[in-house]
Design a protein around this motif. Structure first.
Motif, short mmCIF file in Angstrom:
data_model
loop_
_atom_site.label_atom_id
_atom_site.label_comp_id
_atom_site.label_asym_id
_atom_site.label_seq_id
_atom_site.Cartn_x
_atom_site.Cartn_y
_atom_site.Cartn_z
N TYR A 21 7.80 7.13 20.22
CA TYR A 21 7.74 6.05 21.20
C TYR A 21 7.86 6.60 22.62
N PHE A 22 8.81 7.48 22.85
CA PHE A 22 9.00 8.05 24.18
C PHE A 22 7.83 8.96 24.56
N VAL A 23 7.27 9.67 23.59
CA VAL A 23 6.10 10.50 23.88
C VAL A 23 4.94 9.64 24.37
N LEU A 24 4.75 8.50 23.72
CA LEU A 24 3.68 7.58 24.15
C LEU A 24 3.93 7.06 25.56
N LEU A 25 5.19 6.75 25.87
CA LEU A 25 5.51 6.29 27.23
C LEU A 25 5.23 7.37 28.26
N GLY A 42 13.12 12.74 30.07
CA GLY A 42 14.54 13.07 30.07
C GLY A 42 15.36 12.05 29.29
N LEU A 43 15.07 10.77 29.50
CA LEU A 43 15.78 9.72 28.77
C LEU A 43 15.51 9.81 27.27
N GLY A 44 14.26 10.12 26.95
CA GLY A 44 13.90 10.24 25.54
C GLY A 44 14.63 11.38 24.85
N VAL A 45 14.67 12.53 25.50
CA VAL A 45 15.35 13.69 24.93
C VAL A 45 16.84 13.38 24.75
N GLY A 89 6.47 11.50 38.29
CA GLY A 89 7.91 11.30 38.43
C GLY A 89 8.47 10.42 37.33
N ASN A 90 7.78 9.30 37.05
CA ASN A 90 8.21 8.42 35.96
C ASN A 90 8.11 9.12 34.61
N ALA A 91 7.08 9.94 34.45
CA ALA A 91 6.90 10.66 33.19
C ALA A 91 8.08 11.60 32.94
N ASN A 117 12.58 10.09 14.46
CA ASN A 117 11.16 10.42 14.59
C ASN A 117 10.39 9.30 15.27
N THR A 118 10.67 8.06 14.84
CA THR A 118 9.98 6.91 15.42
C THR A 118 10.29 6.77 16.91
N ILE A 119 11.54 6.94 17.28
CA ILE A 119 11.93 6.81 18.68
C ILE A 119 11.34 7.95 19.52
#
Length: 237
Positions: free
Chosen positions: A64-68, A86-89, A79-81, A59-61
Motif C-alpha cells: 500500500y505504501f509503495v503504491l502511494l 519514511g512513514l511506510g518504513v 517531497g511527499n514521496a 506485506n499488504t501494508i
C-alpha cells in the motif's frame, strides 16, 4: 493475568506442575497446574515472519505504501514521496516488532487433558480449554507445511475475541475461536488434537480451509488422512 472462566478453564486435580522445558521458564507453576496423570502431547509457537504477514498484514501494508510513493512520484511530488516512504518504513517496522514480540511470548501446549494458550506482550494471559469442550478443529494449510488451526468451542462456553487476538480466528467476533497461527507441521498437529479429543468425547473433526466457505486447494480430505482415528470426520462447515 490468568484468563479463566468457570466454563472454559478446567479445575485440575492435584498440584503437579509442568516439568523443565515444557513451558517457558518465566511462567509460574503456581498458575499452570495440571493433573498428576496429564501428559504433554505437543508444544509449539507461531512462526515470526509468517505471523507478521498473516496477523499483522505487513506485506499488504508495505505494498500500500509503495503504491502511494509511486503515485506521489508520478504526480511530481518527490517531497511527499519521501515523506510517505519514511512513514511506510516506520509503520512496517513497528508491525514487525509487534509480531516478533507476539511470537516470542506465545506458546501453544496440547496435553492429554486440555489445550493451553500462553500469550501476551504487555500482560501475560493463560487460557486453558478442556479437550472435552473442543467441538471441532478447522485447518488451513499454508506453504512449507505451515498452517492455522482454529478450535471451535462447543456449548455455551465463550472466550473474548480481543483476549485471544492475535490468536483468534478472523471475523468470528460473536463466537470467538482460538487459533493456532502459522505453526509447522500443521496437519500432524491437527491429527494430534483429533486423537487427544477423541479420548474424551466422540467429536467431529472438520479439517477445512479457515475463512473459506467453499472447499479449495489445500483442503485435507478424509481420504488423505488416517481413517482409524476415533472421532475424526470431514463434515462440511
Amino acid at each position: 493475568m490468568d484468563v479463566t472462566s468457570p466454563n472454559i478453564a478446567g479445575s485440575p486435580v492435584g498440584v503437579a506442575g509442568y516439568g523443565p522445558g515444557e513451558v517457558p521458564e518465566e511462567v509460574s507453576d503456581a498458575i499452570l497446574r495440571r493433573h498428576p496423570d496429564e501428559a504433554i502431547l505437543w508444544r509449539g509457537k507461531p512462526d515470526f515472519l509468517r505471523l507478521a504477514a498473516t496477523a499483522f498484514h505487513t506485506n499488504t501494508i508495505a505494498v500500500y505504501f509503495v503504491l502511494l510513493v509511486v503515485i506521489a512520484v508520478v504526480a511530481g511530488s518527490s517531497g511527499n514521496a519521501m515523506m510517505i516512504a519514511g512513514l511506510g518504513v516506520a509503520g512496517v517496522m513497528i508491525l514487525f516488532g509487534l509480531a516478533y514480540l507476539s511470537a516470542k511470548k506465545s506458546t501453544y501446549i496440547l496435553t492429554s487433558h486440555r489445550f493451553v494458550l500462553l500469550t501476551g506482550v504487555a500482560l501475560e494471559k493463560r487460557i486453558s480449554i478442556p479437550l472435552k469442550s473442543i467441538g471441532a478443529a478447522h485447518l488451513k494449510q499454508r506453504s512449507g507445511g505451515y498452517g492455522d488451526i482454529a478450535l471451535e468451542i462447543s456449548g455455551d462456553q465463550r472466550l473474548g475475541y480481543f483476549i485471544l487476538w492475535p490468536h483468534a480466528r478472523p471475523l468470528r467476533m460473536l463466537t470467538p475461536q482460538p487459533l493456532l497461527r502459522v505453526i509447522p507441521n500443521a496437519e500432524q498437529v491437527a491429527m494430534k488434537i483429533a486423537e487427544a479429543c477423541a479420548a474424551h468425547t466422540d467429536i467431529e473433526r472438520n479439517l477445512i480451509e479457515v475463512n473459506q466457505d467453499q472447499p479449495k486447494g489445500g483442503k485435507i480430505e478424509q481420504s488423505d488422512i488416517a481413517t482409524d482415528v476415533k472421532g475424526l470426520k470431514g463434515a462440511p462447515a
